[in-house]
Design a protein around this motif. Structure first.
Motif: not given
Lengths: 356, 282
Positions: A308-313
């Motif tokens: 949602g508000s962020k992306v985890q890589l």
């Protein structure tokens, strides 16, 4: 920690063993008046044992407990002025909501008028006035928890202990009640010690957090300081997420340690002799993609988790290492796994610990 | 608080499972008993209360009623005083100890009452264990016989009925969260206050059933008084037995049986009602 003024609650050198198992190995804990301190740690770390010792429900093998300048180490629980909200609430099933709240006041032989007024006031504070004459068995989990809080607070204890009071509630309710309870305790100025294994709960509610591991407090500090500067590898791992790379010190120069890792030479503030095995860590949101900081490395993307508000890589690493980035800023959209990416961060954001 | 039920008991087919037990009890127990008891209300000229008037006109019979109630109350009291703390010890013991204690409590139930009563005869003799012990610790100056005394009867009967007091209280204590007492302590309640205001009301249902069990069994016991105190001490049970077996007076027998039943039911129902009232007012 250095306390400039004597603590309101002062636990010194508390030791406790059950048989051969040492549960607390000489714990010191100071809590200022009106402060909200969390004991955070995994199950078996001794946090509940410490709470029971402060409440007087368990004796110490060695050490002292002082409250408001008075040594209460040898006092039985009913003479300590320490309230407890139990994990399962431990409400009296044979009494109504109002009778539960009145229990402590009656035990203290307060006058009938005083009891009536206090019960009314505290039921209002926890929004349960309409339930005064109900049986506690007819209440939902959240309502029972509020009765337990009102019951413990009604006698105005010097110190309130809370033993994982939200663990039986579902997530949404829990978050709302955390904020409610925190506000209530702040308004009443109640000094509180809160036991939890949930780091988010501890970060949300606490003035300070004591991170506990294996019967010892590893770090006692504000939530922000614990998150930004975990004192130990355990505190780093237990609170929040992190990228972690195992490495070897190449020696210290001007307060900076050069570390050989699987991603090449990195630099972190600290002091380690040459050849020492170390753990180098960075919080994932401190790592920038394609905008190198003090240094940069290249890594291959293994997985991207859209949140949602962020992306985890997540990036490919050697076994045991972990390299992850949290970012809200990906102008080209979420990249495909296998993409080579440039990562960078500031030396000041780099954390360094002896290899665990 | 009554939980809402989807089906009334009459519509719920599960109720049918009780039919065999119901038939058995009604046909083979309730009807013959009613027929027997009804005899006390039937005289030569139809329905009458004459046997009851005659019974209570005789001061000896008052003595018998008093004996019956007195012994039953004493036995119940002794069982309660010994059984209540024992039930706590049992409920809070570790798993292995708990099993050992339960076996020790339940196994003696498989030994017949007759055997146990004879065993108590040996214990209560002038040269029995109790007498020797009390002389040994200097409480008694010389050996005395407890057998054929009311004290001996109470001791023996309380031993035999003790499990029926311990087990219902134990089953209630086991379900009580030990943290309730801790919660009471952290609210400022001293140990005695915690016991009276938390433990006592919560164990009351167990106490009520234990008392009901022991009282109804000891008010109607027959073999134990026959063996431990003998004919000189009559209770309603032994009198009922004598009326049927020796005097062949069925009407007197059924009269005393009805009085015994009324007393037992009255005391059990009355005491549990009283206990519940007390329990709800604390």
């Amino acid at each position: 920690m250095v306390h400039l003024q004597p603590s309101f609650l002062d636990v010194a050198g508390a030791e406790k063993s059950f048989g051969a198992a040492t549960v607390l190995g000489g714990v010191d804990l100071g809590v200022a008046q009106g402060e909200f301190v969390s004991l955070l740690g995994p199950s078996g770390c001794g946090k509940t044992t410490l709470l029971r010792i402060v409440a007087g429900l368990l004796g110490v093998d060695r050490g002292t407990v002082k409250l408001d300048g008075k040594d209460i180490t040898a006092l039985p629980p009913h003479r300590r002025d320490v309230g407890v909200v139990f994990q399962n609430y431990a409400l009296f099933p044979h009494l109504t909501v109002a009778e539960n709240v009145a229990f402590g006041l009656k035990a203290h032989r307060r006058s009938a008028t005083e009891i009536r007024e206090a019960v009314k006031r505290f039921l209002e504070l926890v929004h349960l006035s309409d339930f005064a004459d109900r049986s506690v068995r007819a209440l939902s989990g959240g309502q029972q928890q509020r009765v337990a809080v009102a019951r413990a607070l009604a006698v105005r204890p010097k110190l309130l202990l809370l033993d994982e009071p939200f663990s039986a509630l579902d997530r949404k309710l829990r978050e709302a009640m955390q904020i409610d309870l925190r506000r209530l305790l702040r308004e009443l100025g109640t000094t509180s010690v809160f036991v939890t294994h949930d780091q988010e709960e501890a970060l949300t509610m606490s003035d300070r957090i004591a991170v506990m591991n294996r019967g010892a407090i590893e770090q006692l500090d504000t939530p922000e300081a614990i998150y930004r500067r975990p004192a130990t590898a355990f505190a780093l791992e237990f609170v929040g997420l992190s990228s972690r790379l195992a490495g070897t010190s190449l020696g210290t120069e001007n307060g900076l340690v050069h570390v050989e890792t699987a991603f090449g030479r990195l630099v972190a503030p600290g002091s380690f002799i040459k050849g020492a095995p170390v753990l180098l860590a960075v919080r994932p949101e401190r790592i920038k993609v394609d905008a190198p900081g003090d240094f940069a490395l290249t890594a291959r993307l293994r997985d991207a988790v859209f949140q949602g508000s962020k992306v985890q890589l997540h990036f490919e690493t050697r076994a045991g290492d972990q390299l992850m980035v949290e970012t809200a800023d990906l102008p080209q959209g979420v990249p495909a796994p296998g993409t080579e990416m440039k990562l960078g961060w500031a030396v000041a954001d780099t954390l360094l610990y002896p290899a665990p | 608080m009554k939980p809402a039920t989807a089906l009334s008991p009459w519509r719920d087919p599960v109720v049918l499972l009780a039919v065999p037990a119901l038939l058995y009890l009604v046909l083979l127990y309730a009807l013959p008993l009613l027929w027997l008891l009804a005899k006390s209300f039937v005289g030569p000229d139809g329905l009458t209360l004459r046997p009851y008037v005659d019974f209570f006109a005789d001061p000896f019979n008052w003595r018998v009623v008093w004996n019956t109630l007195g012994i039953a109350l004493w036995v119940t009291l002794v069982c309660l005083v010994i059984g209540y703390p024992a039930a706590f010890a049992l409920a809070r013991a570790g798993a292995a100890l708990q099993i050992a204690m339960l076996v020790a409590i339940i196994l003696p139930l498989s030994v017949g009452v007759v055997v146990k009563s004879f065993a108590w005869q040996i214990v209560l003799r002038r040269d029995g264990v109790i007498s020797q012990f009390l002389v040994g610790i200097g409480l008694w100056d010389e050996p005395q016989r407890l057998l054929f005394t009311e004290t001996g009867l109470v001791l023996g009967a309380a031993n035999i009925f003790l499990p029926f007091m311990i087990l219902p209280i134990y089953s209630v204590v086991k379900l009580i969260d030990p943290r309730l007492l801790e919660a009471g302590a952290t609210l400022g309640a001293a140990p005695l206050y915690r016991f009276v205001k938390i433990m006592l009301p919560l164990t009351l249902p167990g106490v009520v059933s234990g008392v009901a069990f022991v009282f109804s069994m000891s008010v109607s016991m027959y073999v134990i008084p026959s063996l431990l105190i003998g004919d000189r001490f009559q209770t309603l049970s032994t009198l009922t037995g004598r009326s049927f077996l020796f005097m062949r007076n069925e009407q007197l027998g059924s009269t005393t049986a009805v009085i015994l039943l009324a007393l037992a039911v009255g005391v059990v129902v009355g005491s549990s009602w009283l206990a519940r009232r007390l329990g709800s007012s604390t």
